[in-house]
Design a protein around this motif. Structure first.
Motif, PDB file in Angstrom:
ATOM      1  N   LEU A  17       0.824  -1.211   0.000  1.00 11.38           N
ATOM      2  CA  LEU A  17       0.000   0.000   0.000  1.00 11.38           C
ATOM      3  C   LEU A  17       0.858   1.260   0.000  1.00 11.38           C
ATOM      4  CD1 LEU A  17      -2.921  -0.955   2.413  1.00 11.38           C
ATOM      5  CD2 LEU A  17      -2.912  -0.914  -0.089  1.00 11.38           C
ATOM      6  N   LEU A  18       2.008   1.236   0.673  1.00 10.18           N
ATOM      7  CA  LEU A  18       2.927   2.376   0.639  1.00 10.18           C
ATOM      8  C   LEU A  18       3.428   2.606  -0.784  1.00 10.18           C
ATOM      9  CD1 LEU A  18       4.908   1.735   3.936  1.00 10.18           C
ATOM     10  CD2 LEU A  18       3.595   3.790   3.413  1.00 10.18           C
ATOM     11  N   GLN A  19       3.781   1.521  -1.473  1.00 13.32           N
ATOM     12  CA  GLN A  19       4.191   1.635  -2.872  1.00 13.32           C
ATOM     13  C   GLN A  19       3.051   2.192  -3.724  1.00 13.32           C
ATOM     14  OE1 GLN A  19       5.467  -2.300  -4.025  1.00 13.32           O
ATOM     15  NE2 GLN A  19       7.615  -1.839  -3.593  1.00 13.32           N
ATOM     16  N   LEU A  20       1.841   1.689  -3.465  1.00 21.06           N
ATOM     17  CA  LEU A  20       0.683   2.149  -4.240  1.00 21.06           C
ATOM     18  C   LEU A  20       0.463   3.647  -4.041  1.00 21.06           C
ATOM     19  CD1 LEU A  20      -1.773   1.552  -6.043  1.00 21.06           C
ATOM     20  CD2 LEU A  20      -3.038   0.965  -3.961  1.00 21.06           C
ATOM     21  N   ALA A  21       0.555   4.113  -2.798  1.00 19.82           N
ATOM     22  CA  ALA A  21       0.376   5.539  -2.516  1.00 19.82           C
ATOM     23  C   ALA A  21       1.410   6.374  -3.272  1.00 19.82           C
ATOM     24  CB  ALA A  21       0.467   5.794  -1.017  1.00 19.82           C
ATOM     25  N   LEU A  30       1.897   4.835   6.648  1.00 21.82           N
ATOM     26  CA  LEU A  30       0.885   5.026   5.607  1.00 21.82           C
ATOM     27  C   LEU A  30       0.027   6.249   5.912  1.00 21.82           C
ATOM     28  CD1 LEU A  30      -0.011   3.587   2.996  1.00 21.82           C
ATOM     29  CD2 LEU A  30      -1.701   2.345   4.379  1.00 21.82           C
ATOM     30  N   ALA A  31      -0.293   6.458   7.182  1.00 22.16           N
ATOM     31  CA  ALA A  31      -1.143   7.588   7.573  1.00 22.16           C
ATOM     32  C   ALA A  31      -0.482   8.927   7.285  1.00 22.16           C
ATOM     33  CB  ALA A  31      -1.493   7.480   9.056  1.00 22.16           C
ATOM     34  N   GLU A  32       0.848   8.939   7.154  1.00 18.66           N
ATOM     35  CA  GLU A  32       1.557  10.190   6.894  1.00 18.66           C
ATOM     36  C   GLU A  32       1.500  10.608   5.431  1.00 18.66           C
ATOM     37  OE1 GLU A  32       5.471   9.505   8.320  1.00 18.66           O
ATOM     38  OE2 GLU A  32       4.895   9.539  10.455  1.00 18.66           O
ATOM     39  N   ARG A  33       1.095   9.702   4.537  1.00 15.41           N
ATOM     40  CA  ARG A  33       1.025  10.050   3.122  1.00 15.41           C
ATOM     41  C   ARG A  33      -0.136  11.013   2.886  1.00 15.41           C
ATOM     42  NH1 ARG A  33       5.232   7.248   3.202  1.00 15.41           N
ATOM     43  NH2 ARG A  33       5.921   5.930   1.454  1.00 15.41           N
ATOM     44  N   ASN A  50      -1.894  11.534   0.289  1.00 13.13           N
ATOM     45  CA  ASN A  50      -2.996  11.015  -0.544  1.00 13.13           C
ATOM     46  C   ASN A  50      -3.653   9.787   0.064  1.00 13.13           C
ATOM     47  OD1 ASN A  50      -0.790   9.352  -0.928  1.00 13.13           O
ATOM     48  ND2 ASN A  50      -1.142   9.063  -3.127  1.00 13.13           N
ATOM     49  N   VAL A  51      -3.408   9.543   1.356  1.00 14.20           N
ATOM     50  CA  VAL A  51      -3.988   8.400   2.062  1.00 14.20           C
ATOM     51  C   VAL A  51      -4.928   8.898   3.150  1.00 14.20           C
ATOM     52  CG1 VAL A  51      -3.519   6.393   3.527  1.00 14.20           C
ATOM     53  CG2 VAL A  51      -2.005   6.914   1.591  1.00 14.20           C
ATOM     54  N   LEU A  52      -6.106   8.300   3.224  1.00 10.45           N
ATOM     55  CA  LEU A  52      -7.089   8.635   4.256  1.00 10.45           C
ATOM     56  C   LEU A  52      -7.467   7.357   4.989  1.00 10.45           C
ATOM     57  CD1 LEU A  52      -8.881  10.853   5.481  1.00 10.45           C
ATOM     58  CD2 LEU A  52     -10.610  10.291   3.754  1.00 10.45           C
ATOM     59  N   ILE A  53      -7.225   7.324   6.303  1.00 13.78           N
ATOM     60  CA  ILE A  53      -7.580   6.175   7.137  1.00 13.78           C
ATOM     61  C   ILE A  53      -8.717   6.607   8.055  1.00 13.78           C
ATOM     62  CG2 ILE A  53      -6.786   4.536   8.887  1.00 13.78           C
ATOM     63  CD1 ILE A  53      -3.984   4.778   7.720  1.00 13.78           C
ATOM     64  N   ARG A  54      -9.840   5.908   7.947  1.00 14.27           N
ATOM     65  CA  ARG A  54     -11.048   6.281   8.682  1.00 14.27           C
ATOM     66  C   ARG A  54     -11.529   5.115   9.536  1.00 14.27           C
ATOM     67  NH1 ARG A  54     -13.328  11.482   8.604  1.00 14.27           N
ATOM     68  NH2 ARG A  54     -15.280  10.367   9.022  1.00 14.27           N
TER      69      ARG A  54
END
Length: 369
Positions: free
Chosen positions: A223-227, A251-254, A256-260
Motif C-alpha cells: 500500500l505504501l508503494q501504491l500511494a 501510511l497515515a503520513e502520506r 494522498n492516504v485517508l484512514i477512517r
C-alpha cells in the motif's frame, strides 16, 4: 429430525449483531434458527466471564429467538479472558461439552463448533457427530498458536468432521474428513443501495478503497508503494477498526492516504459500490482465509485488485490478481480503465455466492442432505 448445537468460537452472537450479521458464524446461526427441518437448535456463545455482566452491552443485542426449540446459551466462568494454557483450556471446554450434552438428546444431535479446543475434546461417541467449522486459521488468536495447533492435531487424530472456508485450512488442520464451503454474501444486503458518508462523497478524483480490520494481515508495504505510484488526483482510502495502529503509522503520513474508523455496514457497501477500484492487499500467510470483502466488493459491482492467493482465483473476470511482492498500481490503473461489471453480471455473481446456496452446502456437509 436432527438437532444441532452450534458453539461459536471467539465471537459471540452480540459481536455478530454489532457488525450487521456480516460474517459467516452469524449468517449460519440465523439460517440454522430458521431451518424447520431441524428439531432443535442451540446457539452457544464462547465462554465469557461473569464479570462481563457488570457492564451490559448497550444497546443489547436482539434475542436469538423466542421459539423454545431455538435456544441461546451464554456460558460463564469467573476468570477473565480466553484460556491459552492447554490444561485450563481443555478443562473449560470439557466442562462445556458435558453441559451441552445435558441440554439435548446428544445421540440425535450434531455438535458444530468453531472453537478448535472444543472440537478436539468433545465426546465424539456421545454425539451423533462432531464437526469443526473453520472459518479462519485460529492459530492467529493472540497467545494461542501452540494450543490451537495441538487442537488441530487432536481433530485430525479423532477424525472430527471439518468444514472449512478454504482448502488451505483443511491442509493446515490435516483433516481426513473435510468439505470446503467458501464465504458468501446476502444479495438482499445490496438492495436498495445505501448512501456514502459526506466525507467520502467530498473526495476529489478516483478512489482506491479498502474496507476491513486494519491489522498485520494487510500488505502495508504494497500500500505504501501504491500511494507513491498513484497519479496525484487519486486517493487511497482505508475504512475499518484500527486494530494495530503501529503497522499503519507510515501510511497515515502520506498526503494522498485517508484512514477512517469503521462505518455502518450499509454505508461501507455504498462506498464499495462508489469506489473506482477496491483492494484486497493481503500477505501470503493469509492463504487460509476466504475474505468476505472480495465477495462484497464484487457483489457491489466494483472492480477488484487483489493479492494472487488461492481464495481469490476464479471468482470473476473483474478481479485482477497481483503476485505477492509486485506493485499494485499498474493493475489498479488498468482496472480503472476497463468497463465495470454490467447489472446482469453483478446480479449473477450475487446469486451464485448468496448464503442461501452456501448454507445448503454447509448443512449437507454437517448434518447430511
Amino acid at each position: 429430525m436432527t438437532n444441532v448445537v452450534y458453539a461459536l468460537g471467539y465471537r459471540t452472537w452480540a459481536d455478530g449483531v454489532k457488525v450487521g450479521y456480516a460474517f459467516s458464524p452469524e449468517r449460519i446461526a440465523v439460517r440454522l434458527r430458521d431451518d424447520r427441518t431441524l428439531a432443535q437448535v442451540v446457539l452457544v456463545d464462547p465462554v465469557r466471564s461473569h464479570l462481563k455482566r457488570l457492564v451490559p452491552e448497550r444497546p443489547a443485542a436482539p434475542r436469538f429467538s423466542v421459539d423454545p426449540t431455538r435456544r441461546h446459551l451464554q456460558p460463564r466462568r469467573w476468570q477473565r479472558g480466553e484460556p491459552t494454557e492447554r490444561a485450563e483450556a481443555v478443562k473449560v471446554q470439557r466442562r462445556l461439552d458435558a453441559r451441552l450434552r445435558g441440554l439435548v438428546d446428544s445421540r440425535d444431535t450434531v455438535l458444530v463448533t468453531s472453537h478448535p479446543v472444543l472440537a478436539a475434546v468433545a465426546e465424539r461417541a456421545a454425539w451423533r457427530d462432531v464437526a469443526f467449522y473453520a472459518w479462519d486459521d485460529y492459530r492467529g488468536v493472540p497467545g494461542s498458536a501452540g494450543l490451537v495447533q495441538w487442537a488441530y492435531d487432536q481433530i485430525t487424530a479423532r477424525e472430527v468432521n471439518v468444514v472449512a472456508v478454504t482448502p488451505a485450512i483443511v491442509e493446515i488442520v490435516g483433516a481426513r474428513r473435510s468439505t470446503v464451503v467458501p464465504n458468501g454474501i446476502v444479495a438482499a444486503d445490496f438492495e436498495p443501495p445505501g448512501t456514502v458518508p459526506e466525507w467520502y462523497d467530498a473526495l476529489p478524483g478516483p478512489v482506491a478503497f479498502y474496507a476491513g480490520s486494519l491489522q498485520r494481515r494487510i500488505d502495508v508495504a504494497a500500500l505504501l508503494q501504491l500511494a507513491d505510484d498513484l497519479p496525484p488526483e487519486w486517493r487511497l482510502v482505508l475504512v475499518g477498526p484500527l486494530q494495530e495502529p503501529e503497522c499503519f503509522a507510515a501510511l497515515a503520513e502520506r498526503s494522498n492516504v485517508l484512514i477512517r474508523p469503521a462505518e455502518p455496514r450499509r454505508q461501507v457497501l455504498a462506498m464499495m459500490a462508489a469506489a473506482t477500484v477496491c483492494l484486497v492487499p493481503h500477505l501470503p500467510e493469509t492463504e487460509g482465509m476466504s475474505p468476505l470483502k472480495v465477495y462484497e466488493y464484487l457483489g457491489a459491482g466494483a472492480p477488484v485488485v487483489a493479492t494472487d492467493l488461492g481464495p481469490m482465483r476464479g471468482l470473476s473476470s473483474h478481479c485482477r490478481l497481483v503476485a505477492p511482492g509486485q506493485r499494485l498500481a499498474p493493475e489498479v490503473l488498468a482496472a480503472a480503465g476497463q468497463p465495470r461489471a454490467t447489472r446482469s453480471e453483478v446480479l449473477a455473481f450475487r446469486n451464485e455466492h448468496d448464503w442461501d446456496h452456501r448454507y445448503l452446502a454447509w448443512r449437507a456437509a454437517v448434518v447430511g442432505a
